[in-house]
Design a protein around this motif. Structure first.
Motif, PDB file in Angstrom:
ATOM      1  N   ASP A  64      33.720  11.321 -30.674  1.00  0.00           N
ATOM      2  CA  ASP A  64      34.236  10.051 -30.245  1.00  0.00           C
ATOM      3  C   ASP A  64      35.746   9.980 -29.880  1.00  0.00           C
ATOM      4  OD1 ASP A  64      34.758  10.334 -32.959  1.00  0.00           O
ATOM      5  OD2 ASP A  64      33.979   8.319 -33.489  1.00  0.00           O
ATOM      6  N   LYS A  65      36.358  10.705 -30.702  1.00  0.00           N
ATOM      7  CA  LYS A  65      37.926  10.545 -30.181  1.00  0.00           C
ATOM      8  C   LYS A  65      38.346  11.536 -28.906  1.00  0.00           C
ATOM      9  CE  LYS A  65      38.616   8.600 -34.143  1.00  0.00           C
ATOM     10  NZ  LYS A  65      37.153   8.777 -34.996  1.00  0.00           N
ATOM     11  N   ASP A  66      37.348  12.401 -28.374  1.00  0.00           N
ATOM     12  CA  ASP A  66      37.816  13.475 -27.417  1.00  0.00           C
ATOM     13  C   ASP A  66      36.451  14.020 -27.067  1.00  0.00           C
ATOM     14  OD1 ASP A  66      38.458  15.335 -25.519  1.00  0.00           O
ATOM     15  OD2 ASP A  66      40.324  15.578 -26.341  1.00  0.00           O
ATOM     16  N   LEU A  67      35.854  13.587 -26.149  1.00  0.00           N
ATOM     17  CA  LEU A  67      34.303  14.321 -25.812  1.00  0.00           C
ATOM     18  C   LEU A  67      34.573  15.559 -25.451  1.00  0.00           C
ATOM     19  CD1 LEU A  67      31.559  13.210 -25.227  1.00  0.00           C
ATOM     20  CD2 LEU A  67      32.205  12.793 -22.996  1.00  0.00           C
ATOM     21  N   ASN A  68      35.668  16.265 -24.951  1.00  0.00           N
ATOM     22  CA  ASN A  68      35.702  17.378 -24.431  1.00  0.00           C
ATOM     23  C   ASN A  68      35.859  18.629 -25.604  1.00  0.00           C
ATOM     24  OD1 ASN A  68      35.100  16.771 -21.769  1.00  0.00           O
ATOM     25  ND2 ASN A  68      37.319  15.969 -21.783  1.00  0.00           N
ATOM     26  N   VAL A  69      35.929  18.160 -26.914  1.00  0.00           N
ATOM     27  CA  VAL A  69      36.321  19.186 -28.026  1.00  0.00           C
ATOM     28  C   VAL A  69      35.270  20.421 -27.852  1.00  0.00           C
ATOM     29  CG1 VAL A  69      37.474  17.642 -29.510  1.00  0.00           C
ATOM     30  CG2 VAL A  69      35.063  17.948 -29.760  1.00  0.00           C
ATOM     31  N   ASP A  70      35.881  21.470 -27.892  1.00  0.00           N
ATOM     32  CA  ASP A  70      35.098  22.896 -27.928  1.00  0.00           C
ATOM     33  C   ASP A  70      35.617  23.433 -29.474  1.00  0.00           C
ATOM     34  OD1 ASP A  70      33.566  25.587 -26.790  1.00  0.00           O
ATOM     35  OD2 ASP A  70      35.324  25.989 -27.874  1.00  0.00           O
ATOM     36  N   PRO A  71      34.812  23.843 -30.516  1.00  0.00           N
ATOM     37  CA  PRO A  71      34.991  24.154 -31.846  1.00  0.00           C
ATOM     38  C   PRO A  71      35.971  25.470 -31.766  1.00  0.00           C
ATOM     39  CG  PRO A  71      32.855  24.777 -31.280  1.00  0.00           C
ATOM     40  CD  PRO A  71      33.132  23.853 -30.323  1.00  0.00           C
ATOM     41  N   VAL A  72      35.811  26.379 -30.833  1.00  0.00           N
ATOM     42  CA  VAL A  72      36.712  27.498 -30.983  1.00  0.00           C
ATOM     43  C   VAL A  72      38.031  27.351 -30.328  1.00  0.00           C
ATOM     44  CG1 VAL A  72      37.089  30.014 -29.814  1.00  0.00           C
ATOM     45  CG2 VAL A  72      34.709  29.451 -30.934  1.00  0.00           C
ATOM     46  N   ALA A  73      37.915  26.684 -29.061  1.00  0.00           N
ATOM     47  CA  ALA A  73      39.208  26.253 -28.324  1.00  0.00           C
ATOM     48  C   ALA A  73      40.140  25.295 -29.246  1.00  0.00           C
ATOM     49  CB  ALA A  73      38.984  25.731 -27.130  1.00  0.00           C
ATOM     50  N   ASP A  74      39.561  24.297 -29.569  1.00  0.00           N
ATOM     51  CA  ASP A  74      40.253  23.280 -30.607  1.00  0.00           C
ATOM     52  C   ASP A  74      40.903  23.749 -31.573  1.00  0.00           C
ATOM     53  OD1 ASP A  74      40.074  20.003 -29.334  1.00  0.00           O
ATOM     54  OD2 ASP A  74      38.597  21.645 -28.413  1.00  0.00           O
ATOM     55  N   ASP A  75      39.956  24.732 -32.260  1.00  0.00           N
ATOM     56  CA  ASP A  75      40.481  25.393 -33.625  1.00  0.00           C
ATOM     57  C   ASP A  75      41.695  26.270 -33.287  1.00  0.00           C
ATOM     58  OD1 ASP A  75      39.931  26.219 -36.529  1.00  0.00           O
ATOM     59  OD2 ASP A  75      40.060  28.020 -35.388  1.00  0.00           O
ATOM     60  N   LEU A  76      41.684  26.989 -32.119  1.00  0.00           N
ATOM     61  CA  LEU A  76      42.703  28.051 -31.881  1.00  0.00           C
ATOM     62  C   LEU A  76      43.971  27.010 -31.421  1.00  0.00           C
ATOM     63  CD1 LEU A  76      43.386  30.814 -31.423  1.00  0.00           C
ATOM     64  CD2 LEU A  76      42.772  30.474 -29.241  1.00  0.00           C
ATOM     65  N   ALA A  77      43.935  26.071 -31.010  1.00  0.00           N
ATOM     66  CA  ALA A  77      44.920  25.200 -30.505  1.00  0.00           C
ATOM     67  C   ALA A  77      45.604  24.419 -31.369  1.00  0.00           C
ATOM     68  CB  ALA A  77      44.434  24.178 -29.208  1.00  0.00           C
ATOM     69  N   THR A  78      45.102  24.281 -32.559  1.00  0.00           N
ATOM     70  CA  THR A  78      45.433  23.234 -33.755  1.00  0.00           C
ATOM     71  C   THR A  78      45.976  23.953 -35.043  1.00  0.00           C
ATOM     72  OG1 THR A  78      43.361  22.891 -34.597  1.00  0.00           O
ATOM     73  CG2 THR A  78      44.084  21.276 -33.104  1.00  0.00           C
ATOM     74  N   LEU A  79      46.846  25.176 -34.303  1.00  0.00           N
ATOM     75  CA  LEU A  79      47.387  25.986 -35.835  1.00  0.00           C
ATOM     76  C   LEU A  79      48.022  25.042 -36.579  1.00  0.00           C
ATOM     77  CD1 LEU A  79      48.120  29.283 -33.793  1.00  0.00           C
ATOM     78  CD2 LEU A  79      46.228  28.605 -35.488  1.00  0.00           C
ATOM     79  N   GLY A  80      48.878  24.029 -36.135  1.00  0.00           N
ATOM     80  CA  GLY A  80      49.832  23.050 -36.861  1.00  0.00           C
ATOM     81  C   GLY A  80      48.963  22.449 -38.089  1.00  0.00           C
ATOM     82  N   LEU A  81      47.902  22.217 -37.725  1.00  0.00           N
ATOM     83  CA  LEU A  81      46.991  21.674 -38.750  1.00  0.00           C
ATOM     84  C   LEU A  81      46.784  22.801 -39.965  1.00  0.00           C
ATOM     85  CD1 LEU A  81      45.411  19.114 -39.848  1.00  0.00           C
ATOM     86  CD2 LEU A  81      43.418  19.862 -38.356  1.00  0.00           C
ATOM     87  N   ASP A  82      46.503  23.867 -39.577  1.00  0.00           N
ATOM     88  CA  ASP A  82      46.317  25.002 -40.482  1.00  0.00           C
ATOM     89  C   ASP A  82      47.724  25.111 -41.608  1.00  0.00           C
ATOM     90  OD1 ASP A  82      43.837  26.375 -39.885  1.00  0.00           O
ATOM     91  OD2 ASP A  82      44.549  26.212 -38.084  1.00  0.00           O
ATOM     92  N   VAL A  83      48.735  24.888 -40.689  1.00  0.00           N
ATOM     93  CA  VAL A  83      49.971  25.258 -41.487  1.00  0.00           C
ATOM     94  C   VAL A  83      50.203  24.194 -42.580  1.00  0.00           C
ATOM     95  CG1 VAL A  83      52.392  25.022 -41.292  1.00  0.00           C
ATOM     96  CG2 VAL A  83      51.173  26.450 -39.713  1.00  0.00           C
ATOM     97  N   LEU A  84      49.831  23.003 -42.045  1.00  0.00           N
ATOM     98  CA  LEU A  84      49.987  21.588 -43.087  1.00  0.00           C
ATOM     99  C   LEU A  84      49.078  21.751 -44.105  1.00  0.00           C
ATOM    100  CD1 LEU A  84      50.755  18.417 -43.529  1.00  0.00           C
ATOM    101  CD2 LEU A  84      48.928  18.038 -42.307  1.00  0.00           C
ATOM    102  N   VAL A  85      47.692  22.186 -44.120  1.00  0.00           N
ATOM    103  CA  VAL A  85      46.753  22.326 -44.964  1.00  0.00           C
ATOM    104  C   VAL A  85      46.948  23.315 -45.765  1.00  0.00           C
ATOM    105  CG1 VAL A  85      44.347  22.178 -45.620  1.00  0.00           C
ATOM    106  CG2 VAL A  85      45.107  21.179 -43.716  1.00  0.00           C
ATOM    107  N   GLY A  86      47.331  24.728 -45.430  1.00  0.00           N
ATOM    108  CA  GLY A  86      47.822  25.667 -46.109  1.00  0.00           C
ATOM    109  C   GLY A  86      48.941  25.427 -46.958  1.00  0.00           C
TER     110      GLY A  86
END
Length: 327
Positions: free
Chosen positions: A274-296
């Motif tokens: 509902d925030k972005d209809l085109n999300v793909d779990p593999v692609a969007d996960d790969l593209a959001t490494l900054g979120l991994d850094v924050l949570v890590g």
């Protein structure tokens, strides 16, 4: 607008009314992923890498169109239903030489693709030689990947090997419908191939509207899991959501968030259509490494990896990618 049901109420529903599985669509899964990767690459610090994986997804799309892996026999399906186990064993895929044939198809496609960087072409050339000269070594490397091993993984070749394994597993998943699969399977594992999910997606539209689905990193099957529940340990208490503020928007307004659990201190990303209809779990996960850094940095461990991002001991490339994501 559909009401989001609270915990307890959604679990009390007849689960036959909730589509529990979404099978990958042969003509769409890798084509849409390639398009999403290119979209995400436009404003990304790792845009070149996302474009390379998009070219690899193009190759996967072409290979899957004519892929015919061995069918799972009826006896194995019946056993899987009786025991609540996945009918496709991911660990057995590297035992079939057909996966190496798929790898060669991907390499051929990349050889002909424009814009593939020279280092990637060199890796492809080395892999082609390995298919000819060391097939058993490639099988061992593939077995380490589907087992999410660490010590035996070459992070440079892993994405290409994973891409071939994904085509094999996705071809298998395309052939199943929900009636053939166990109603109850080990928690948090794909009901088709038994692999770990890469992330989850809250979907919009039709029967799936408002429901959360985990997404298999290997075969692209999606399966329903109730919301506000840890997808690692199953705990429903002390679940929180963390995101990155972008362009003045609050984190909860972003399509990507990390679902964290205080019981097991793990996290997985959750994407909202509902925030972005085109999300793909593999692609969007790969593209959001900054979120991994924050949570890590907040002390949480990632529950499972992305099929196109591997980190070995002292891996400088992965460290550089994480640094770029932080900036």
């Amino acid at each position: 607008m559909q009401r989001i049901l609270p915990r307890g109420e959604i679990e009390s529903l007849d689960h036959n009314n909730i589509p529990r599985l979404i099978a990958p669509v042969r003509a769409e899964v890798f084509r849409l992923r390639a398009a999403r990767l290119r979209q995400l690459a436009q404003d990304s610090a790792i845009g070149d890498y996302l474009r390379l994986i998009a070219a690899l997804a193009d190759a996967q799309h072409a290979a899957l169109a004519d892929c015919e892996t061995p069918a799972v026999d009826a006896q194995r399906i019946a056993l899987a239903q009786a025991l609540g186990m996945a009918p496709v064993a991911a660990a057995e895929i590297p035992n079939d030489p057909a996966w190496r044939g798929l790898l060669l198809q991907l390499l051929d496609h990349l050889d002909a693709a424009p814009g593939v960087p020279a280092p990637a072409r060199a890796i492809c050339a080395d892999l082609r030689l390995s298919v000819r000269d060391d097939p058993e070594g490639l099988d061992r490397a593939a077995a380490a990947l589907v087992g999410e091993g660490s010590g035996q993984i070459d992070v440079a070749t892993a994405p290409f090997l994973m891409a071939a394994l994904q085509v094999y597993a996705t071809d298998q998943a395309c052939r199943f419908d929900a009636a053939q699969l166990p109603v109850v399977s080990p928690y948090g594992l794909c009901p088709v191939c038994g692999s770990l999910p890469v992330a989850s997606v809250v979907r919009v539209g039709g029967q799936h509207d408002g429901y959360r689905y985990l997404c298999c990193a290997l075969c692209a099957t999606q399966w329903h899991v109730v919301r506000v529940k840890c997808t690692t340990c199953g705990e429903t208490k002390d679940i929180a959501y963390r995101g990155i503020e972008a362009e003045g928007r609050a984190p909860e307004k972003e399509a990507a968030r990390a679902e964290t659990c205080e019981s097991c201190h793990s996290y997985r990303k959750i994407f909202s259509q509902d925030k972005d209809l085109n999300v793909d779990p593999v692609a969007d996960d790969l593209a959001t490494l900054g979120l991994d850094v924050l949570v890590g940095e907040a002390g949480y461990q990632r529950a499972s990896g992305n099929p196109f991002l591997w980190q070995g001991d002292g891996d400088e490339e992965a460290a550089a990618a994480a640094a770029a994501a932080r900036e």
